[in-house]
Design a protein around this motif. Structure first.
Motif, PDB file in Angstrom:
ATOM      1  N   GLY A   1      41.906  42.502  55.683  1.00 54.81           N
ATOM      2  CA  GLY A   1      41.760  42.932  54.301  1.00 54.81           C
ATOM      3  C   GLY A   1      40.546  42.298  53.640  1.00 54.81           C
ATOM      4  N   GLN A   2      40.684  41.995  52.346  1.00 53.87           N
ATOM      5  CA  GLN A   2      39.644  41.326  51.550  1.00 53.87           C
ATOM      6  C   GLN A   2      38.292  42.018  51.679  1.00 53.87           C
ATOM      7  N   THR A   3      38.289  43.332  51.497  1.00 56.69           N
ATOM      8  CA  THR A   3      37.057  44.108  51.639  1.00 56.69           C
ATOM      9  C   THR A   3      35.984  43.662  50.653  1.00 56.69           C
ATOM     10  N   GLN A   4      36.382  43.463  49.385  1.00 54.27           N
ATOM     11  CA  GLN A   4      35.396  43.056  48.391  1.00 54.27           C
ATOM     12  C   GLN A   4      34.844  41.672  48.704  1.00 54.27           C
ATOM     13  N   ALA A   5      35.713  40.755  49.091  1.00 60.01           N
ATOM     14  CA  ALA A   5      35.258  39.392  49.384  1.00 60.01           C
ATOM     15  C   ALA A   5      34.275  39.387  50.549  1.00 60.01           C
ATOM     16  N   LYS A   6      34.525  40.206  51.564  1.00 57.71           N
ATOM     17  CA  LYS A   6      33.601  40.260  52.698  1.00 57.71           C
ATOM     18  C   LYS A   6      32.261  40.867  52.280  1.00 57.71           C
ATOM     19  N   ARG A   7      32.297  41.830  51.380  1.00 56.37           N
ATOM     20  CA  ARG A   7      31.061  42.409  50.856  1.00 56.37           C
ATOM     21  C   ARG A   7      30.254  41.359  50.095  1.00 56.37           C
TER      22      ARG A   7
ATOM     23  N   LEU B   1      34.834  31.582  44.884  1.00 57.39           N
ATOM     24  CA  LEU B   1      36.006  32.372  45.272  1.00 57.39           C
ATOM     25  C   LEU B   1      37.220  31.795  44.572  1.00 57.39           C
ATOM     26  N   ALA B   2      37.908  32.610  43.785  1.00 61.02           N
ATOM     27  CA  ALA B   2      39.097  32.159  43.059  1.00 61.02           C
ATOM     28  C   ALA B   2      40.280  33.012  43.483  1.00 61.02           C
ATOM     29  N   GLY B   3      41.395  32.357  43.781  1.00 63.64           N
ATOM     30  CA  GLY B   3      42.567  33.106  44.192  1.00 63.64           C
ATOM     31  C   GLY B   3      43.725  32.188  44.536  1.00 63.64           C
ATOM     32  N   PRO B   4      44.902  32.745  44.729  1.00 67.38           N
ATOM     33  CA  PRO B   4      46.091  31.933  45.014  1.00 67.38           C
ATOM     34  C   PRO B   4      46.012  31.280  46.387  1.00 67.38           C
ATOM     35  N   PRO B   5      46.853  30.281  46.642  1.00 67.16           N
ATOM     36  CA  PRO B   5      46.866  29.633  47.965  1.00 67.16           C
ATOM     37  C   PRO B   5      47.169  30.642  49.069  1.00 67.16           C
ATOM     38  N   GLY B   6      46.475  30.508  50.184  1.00 67.72           N
ATOM     39  CA  GLY B   6      46.726  31.371  51.321  1.00 67.72           C
ATOM     40  C   GLY B   6      46.058  32.718  51.257  1.00 67.72           C
ATOM     41  N   ALA B   7      45.236  32.973  50.246  1.00 70.46           N
ATOM     42  CA  ALA B   7      44.580  34.281  50.128  1.00 70.46           C
ATOM     43  C   ALA B   7      43.424  34.428  51.120  1.00 70.46           C
ATOM     44  N   GLY B   8      42.933  33.314  51.658  1.00 69.22           N
ATOM     45  CA  GLY B   8      41.858  33.373  52.641  1.00 69.22           C
ATOM     46  C   GLY B   8      40.521  32.870  52.138  1.00 69.22           C
TER      47      GLY B   8
ATOM     48  N   ILE C   1      34.081  35.852  42.105  1.00 66.36           N
ATOM     49  CA  ILE C   1      35.064  36.921  42.310  1.00 66.36           C
ATOM     50  C   ILE C   1      36.454  36.330  42.494  1.00 66.36           C
ATOM     51  N   GLU C   2      37.440  37.178  42.288  1.00 67.30           N
ATOM     52  CA  GLU C   2      38.827  36.826  42.553  1.00 67.30           C
ATOM     53  C   GLU C   2      39.222  37.345  43.933  1.00 67.30           C
ATOM     54  N   VAL C   3      39.907  36.513  44.678  1.00 69.57           N
ATOM     55  CA  VAL C   3      40.385  36.872  46.018  1.00 69.57           C
ATOM     56  C   VAL C   3      41.901  37.017  45.930  1.00 69.57           C
ATOM     57  N   PRO C   4      42.428  38.225  45.912  1.00 69.10           N
ATOM     58  CA  PRO C   4      43.882  38.406  45.752  1.00 69.10           C
ATOM     59  C   PRO C   4      44.632  38.070  47.035  1.00 69.10           C
ATOM     60  N   SER C   5      45.911  37.791  46.875  1.00 68.95           N
ATOM     61  CA  SER C   5      46.758  37.561  48.057  1.00 68.95           C
ATOM     62  C   SER C   5      47.011  38.897  48.755  1.00 68.95           C
ATOM     63  N   LEU C   6      47.291  38.857  50.041  1.00 70.91           N
ATOM     64  CA  LEU C   6      47.518  40.060  50.832  1.00 70.91           C
ATOM     65  C   LEU C   6      49.000  40.417  50.849  1.00 70.91           C
ATOM     66  N   ASP C   7      49.279  41.723  50.903  1.00 74.20           N
ATOM     67  CA  ASP C   7      50.675  42.138  51.033  1.00 74.20           C
ATOM     68  C   ASP C   7      51.067  42.148  52.510  1.00 74.20           C
ATOM     69  N   ALA C   8      52.321  42.440  52.776  1.00 77.23           N
ATOM     70  CA  ALA C   8      52.840  42.378  54.138  1.00 77.23           C
ATOM     71  C   ALA C   8      52.133  43.358  55.068  1.00 77.23           C
TER      72      ALA C   8
END
Length: 497
Positions: free
Chosen positions: A195-201, A215-222, A384-391
């Motif tokens: 995932g994390q398409t925007q972050a990789k861009r 990079l800002a985001g919750p723990p474990g977002a990558g 940017i914000e790095v969101p957590s991934l869903d299942a």
């Protein structure tokens, strides 16, 4: 001959001034006097040299020995002068031909058995010695590092081996650059990130233009996983940059020959002091920002760093250098690094997360984000914000591009920048931005609206234009358009900014 002069090198910041080790033997009561502004490590050479000479089968003179380290006003530190002091004593006492010393420079710490131990700053000293037309004799472990300078370096294991070479009995091994060819490093691959398409861009844009990134985001977002893959997107350093980076790392004793040419990645802990980050000490030494020169400085848990530590980054982020001033010493080190930082959005880390676990009050969130000053955030190009991934994202097999594929685009974009302006976009001055980064009519209109709505400073506006220029370079576009400006503005809309 009762007087001998041996050439060596000291360290003063990133330079390596010449030091003449003058040894004089005189009559009178036996003694050993060492002068020349030597610190405790150098003064202890008296006992190391005595034991090393005796255990190597030489006679320690029963005379009054005076050792002068010139120039007298240059502070001398570390055990690098053990070897030249020992050779000077042998030459002054007639146990070694003194006329064999003039074509060489020597540095190395002696063990009590006469074995040579590695020293700091070997690469910087070898570069300086080569300009004087002398060959450097170094401990074998330091010689492999110093050979990267391109000059022939003599590698020695023991004091006895050095003396055999100078006496014409058995020559020392000569190391050239080819003998110190670095090994290929295995770097983390961007294809591993799910995932994390925007972050990789954004990571690709940061690599292409040398831009700073938050990079800002919750723990474990990558966030840390993404930052660890940035080195794999960067091209190898040019030889001049590689030598400069290696010389700085060598000053701290942290250079690895197998990493020569690779952009360094430094990851100081958030408990690091201001001196550890920017450099300092009574004898100024480089800090993390200089050790990351021509590479990446990754600051994880950014708000957990002391505020005064973070504020010390503001000047080097702009100038690319750090000047350290102490009462008795001043030193300047290069610090042209790419800042990559990661942080949680709130004290508990889950503000804005889909799990709804955050229980932080607005005041707590504001206080937490307030640890980062506006002037510091203003100097970070991409936020940017790095969101957590869903299942579903977690269970899906990685299907993104590899680091090699993205690196090819990054290298192409960098080549366009170097051909156009001779530097990366992040280093463009205000005048160069006006000349090279002016968007078209639609892009200018969008940029004007962004300034008004987001209340951007002049610095933030110029950084948006730099990022837009990089986005255009990645797409091989000659002019910055509305799409490039819009994408660049999107990457400065982190709520904590």
């Amino acid at each position: 001959m009762s007087l001998a002069i041996v050439h060596s090198r000291g360290l003063d910041g990133l330079s390596a001034p010449e030091v003449s080790v003058e040894v004089h033997l005189a009559g009178g009561l036996p003694g050993f006097t060492l002068v020349g502004l030597a610190d405790a490590e150098v003064r202890e050479a008296r006992d190391r040299v005595r034991a090393a000479l005796q255990n190597s089968g030489f006679k320690f003179p029963d005379k009054r020995i005076t050792v002068n380290l010139a120039p007298a006003d240059l502070p001398k530190e570390s055990g690098r002068f053990d070897l030249p002091i020992a050779l000077g004593i042998l030459a002054a006492s007639g146990q070694l031909p003194a006329n064999a010393l003039g074509d060489y420079e020597f540095a190395g710490e002696l063990s009590l058995t006469g074995a040579l131990r590695p020293i700091r700053g070997a690469l910087a000293m070898t570069l300086a010695a080569d300009r004087r037309g002398r060959r450097f004799v170094l401990p074998a472990e330091s010689a492999r590092e110093a050979a990267l300078a391109g000059a022939p370096v003599l590698a020695a294991e023991t004091l006895l081996a050095v003396c055999s070479h100078l006496a014409g009995q058995e020559a020392l091994a000569v190391l050239h650059t080819d003998a110190a060819t670095p090994q290929t490093q295995t770097l983390a691959d961007l294809a591993d990130v799910r995932g994390q398409t925007q972050a990789k861009r954004v990571l690709e844009i940061a690599a292409a233009g040398g831009h700073s990134l938050l990079l800002a985001g919750p723990p474990g977002a990558g966030k840390s996983m993404l930052a660890a893959r940035l080195p794999g997107l960067l091209p190898p350093l040019a030889r001049d940059e590689a030598l400069e980076s290696a010389a700085i790392l060598s000053l701290a004793g942290q250079f690895r020959p197998e990493a020569f040419g690779a952009p360094p990645l430094r990851q100081p802990h958030h408990s690091a002091s201001a001196v550890a980050l920017v450099g300092g000490g009574s004898t100024p030494r480089p800090g993390e920002i200089s050790l990351a020169h021509c590479g990446i400085l990754f600051l994880d848990e950014l708000p957990e760093f002391e505020r005064r530590v973070l504020e010390a980054l503001r000047e080097p982020l702009e100038s690319g250098r750090i000047h350290i001033s102490r009462a008795a010493r001043q030193a300047e080190f290069p610090a042209r690094f790419q800042l990559v930082a990661a942080m949680n959005p709130c004290p508990c880390g889950f503000a804005g997360d889909r799990s709804g676990r955050c229980r932080c009050t607005p005041e707590q969130v504001a206080r937490y984000r307030g640890r980062l000053s506006g002037p510091l955030l203003d100097r970070i190009d991409l936020q940017i914000e790095v969101p957590s991934l869903d299942a579903a994202d977690l269970q899906r097999l990685p299907d993104g591009e590899s680091s090699a594929t993205v690196r090819a685009r990054v290298i192409a974009a960098r080549e366009r920048q170097l051909a156009r302006q001779g530097k990366l976009n992040t280093a463009l001055s205000t005048a160069e931005i006006d000349r090279l980064c002016t968007p078209d009519a639609a892009g200018s209109t969008l940029a004007r609206h962004a300034i008004d709505r987001l209340r951007l400073s002049a610095r933030a506006y110029h950084r948006i234009l730099r990022v837009a220029r990089t986005i255009a370079d990645l797409a091989d576009l000659p002019c910055i358009g509305e799409d490039q400006v819009g994408e660049a503005v999107q990457y400065r809309r982190f709520a904590g900014a």
